[in-house]
Scaffold this active site. Structure first.
Site, PDB file in Angstrom:
ATOM      1  N   ASP A 205       0.711  -1.048  -0.053  1.00 57.53           N
ATOM      2  CA  ASP A 205       0.005  -0.149  -0.018  1.00 57.53           C
ATOM      3  C   ASP A 205       0.851   1.277   0.015  1.00 57.53           C
ATOM      4  O   ASP A 205       0.405   2.447  -0.379  1.00 57.53           O
ATOM      5  CB  ASP A 205      -0.939   0.174   1.223  1.00 57.53           C
ATOM      6  CG  ASP A 205      -1.803   1.157   1.277  1.00 57.53           C
ATOM      7  OD1 ASP A 205      -2.489   1.661   0.427  1.00 57.53           O
ATOM      8  OD2 ASP A 205      -1.498   1.677   2.390  1.00 57.53           O
ATOM      9  N   LEU A 286      -6.400   6.777   3.155  1.00 58.41           N
ATOM     10  CA  LEU A 286      -6.864   8.027   2.043  1.00 58.41           C
ATOM     11  C   LEU A 286      -5.426   7.868   0.900  1.00 58.41           C
ATOM     12  O   LEU A 286      -5.313   8.811   0.071  1.00 58.41           O
ATOM     13  CB  LEU A 286      -6.773   9.221   2.882  1.00 58.41           C
ATOM     14  CG  LEU A 286      -8.254   9.328   3.563  1.00 58.41           C
ATOM     15  CD1 LEU A 286      -8.167  10.629   4.269  1.00 58.41           C
ATOM     16  CD2 LEU A 286      -9.275   9.360   2.770  1.00 58.41           C
ATOM     17  N   ARG A 287      -4.661   7.173   1.315  1.00 57.44           N
ATOM     18  CA  ARG A 287      -3.355   7.174   0.351  1.00 57.44           C
ATOM     19  C   ARG A 287      -3.661   6.933  -0.951  1.00 57.44           C
ATOM     20  O   ARG A 287      -3.190   7.598  -1.978  1.00 57.44           O
ATOM     21  CB  ARG A 287      -2.416   6.221   0.872  1.00 57.44           C
ATOM     22  CG  ARG A 287      -0.900   6.393   0.174  1.00 57.44           C
ATOM     23  CD  ARG A 287       0.041   5.388   1.009  1.00 57.44           C
ATOM     24  NE  ARG A 287       0.387   5.637   2.020  1.00 57.44           N
ATOM     25  CZ  ARG A 287       0.597   5.260   3.172  1.00 57.44           C
ATOM     26  NH1 ARG A 287       0.392   3.787   3.046  1.00 57.44           N
ATOM     27  NH2 ARG A 287       1.152   5.530   4.368  1.00 57.44           N
ATOM     28  N   GLY A 288      -4.815   6.200  -1.239  1.00 58.62           N
ATOM     29  CA  GLY A 288      -5.086   5.894  -2.905  1.00 58.62           C
ATOM     30  C   GLY A 288      -5.931   7.198  -3.408  1.00 58.62           C
ATOM     31  O   GLY A 288      -5.399   7.488  -4.551  1.00 58.62           O
TER      32      GLY A 288
END
Length: 349
Positions: A205, A286-288
């Site tokens: 991720d 919220l990285r995506g």
């Protein structure tokens, strides 16, 4: 690019690489905006992963660094300077600079933490009161590319260190209460073969993008790839000459995109749609969302646009989200396809 006969070892030209568009795009976008967070390239053996990564490093324009500085410090950007260079500038000293090739550092599988992070000479620090730092690979990779082949076989602890440095842009070494830090902003590129084991989801991720590459099945294309490689091996300088104009053209596009990046805007409505897609795909954290926004801006800059549109988002979103989906062992649908289905549904409405 230097095509003179005294070049140490010619590198296969990036623009001569046939196919593998997904991997090439991911590398170009990370070079335009390193804050995307690097790229994980998973694919079969012998698909040109290492060749492509070395080729993108060779393609990039030279960078200006402070002379006699271990950390490739920038002369005017505070974010990219070592503390030592900052102090000298604050004292009003004039520093000499030089131009060097973009660093391309290979991280060997058996590397120790000291080799990666660097070491502090404790004895000297305690007896003479002098902080002596022996820089590691993270110092050498600053403002360049750090490449880890077979990253899925690397010790998890080392992968954590690499990802932390790539995300924060700094490397801190602490030994016996003595601390030393230096800038370490680089494009982290990992490659691996899924047959040899997957990366833990938490680590996966943290990579900004995930490119999947497959062995080319089409006979004509395979012949073209083999011929291209044979021509280069027989006469590398003739091959470099043949692709010189294409290389220069791509180099200019990348440079212009880097300069333009900060002025690219993305409408609120499109940002909402990106987050809606992440929500529907059940992407953790919220990285995506953040990476997709950055990648879409980098792609718009690469294409010479002023604003991000739906086409730009569609071009990058699978690369940014496919590795963030929760794995269901019973699921027969490919994660990339799943992303594409949701994207089409939301963006085509």
């Amino acid at each position: 690019m230097n095509t003179t006969q005294n070049q140490i070892r010619p590198v296969f030209p990036f623009t001569a690489i046939v196919g593998q568009e997904e991997m090439k795009l991911a590398l170009i976008l990370n070079v335009i905006d390193p804050r995307i967070g690097g790229v994980m390239i998973m694919g079969d053996r012998g698909t040109g992963k290492s060749t492509t990564i070395r080729a993108i490093a060779d393609l990039l324009p030279e960078i200006e660094v402070v002379q006699d500085d271990f950390f490739n410090s920038h002369i005017s950007d505070y974010e990219l300077m070592s503390d030592d260079v900052k102090n000298k500038i604050n004292e009003g000293l004039t520093l000499k600079t030089k131009f060097v090739n973009v660093p391309m550092i290979d991280l060997p599988l058996g590397a120790t933490e000291d080799r990666v992070c660097g070491t502090i000479d404790i004895e000297k620090a305690l007896t003479e009161g002098i902080k002596t730092f022996e820089p590691g690979l993270l110092a050498k990779a600053h403002r360049g590319i750090l490449y880890v082949d077979e990253v899925n076989l690397l010790d998890d602890h080392l992968v954590d260190i690499l990802l932390d440095s790539a995300a924060s842009g700094w490397n801190t070494v602490e030994r016996e209460g003595i601390s030393m830090r230096h800038p370490s902003r680089f494009v982290l590129v990992g490659s691996g073969n899924p047959e040899e084991g997957e990366l833990r989801p938490q680590l996966l991720d943290r990579f900004g993008m995930h490119a999947e590459i497959r062995t080319v099945k089409e006979a004509n294309l395979r012949v073209q790839i083999v011929e291209q490689r044979s021509n280069f091996d027989q006469n590398p300088y003739a091959c470099l000459k043949e692709f010189k104009n294409k290389q220069e053209e791509l180099k200019k596009i990348i440079l212009t995109a880097q300069q333009k990046l900060s002025s690219i805007s993305i409408d609120y409505d499109l940002r909402v749609k990106i987050s809606e897609i992440c929500g529907l795909l059940d992407v953790d954290g919220l990285r995506g969302d953040i990476v997709t926004n950055r990648a879409a801006k980098a792609f718009a800059a690469y294409k010479g646009k002023e604003n991000v549109n739906v086409t730009d988002i569609k071009a990058v979103i699978t690369l940014c989200l496919r590795h963030r989906l929760r794995k269901d062992p019973l699921d027969t649908v490919d994660s990339g396809l799943k992303v594409q289905q949701v994207v089409d549904k939301i963006l085509d409405d």
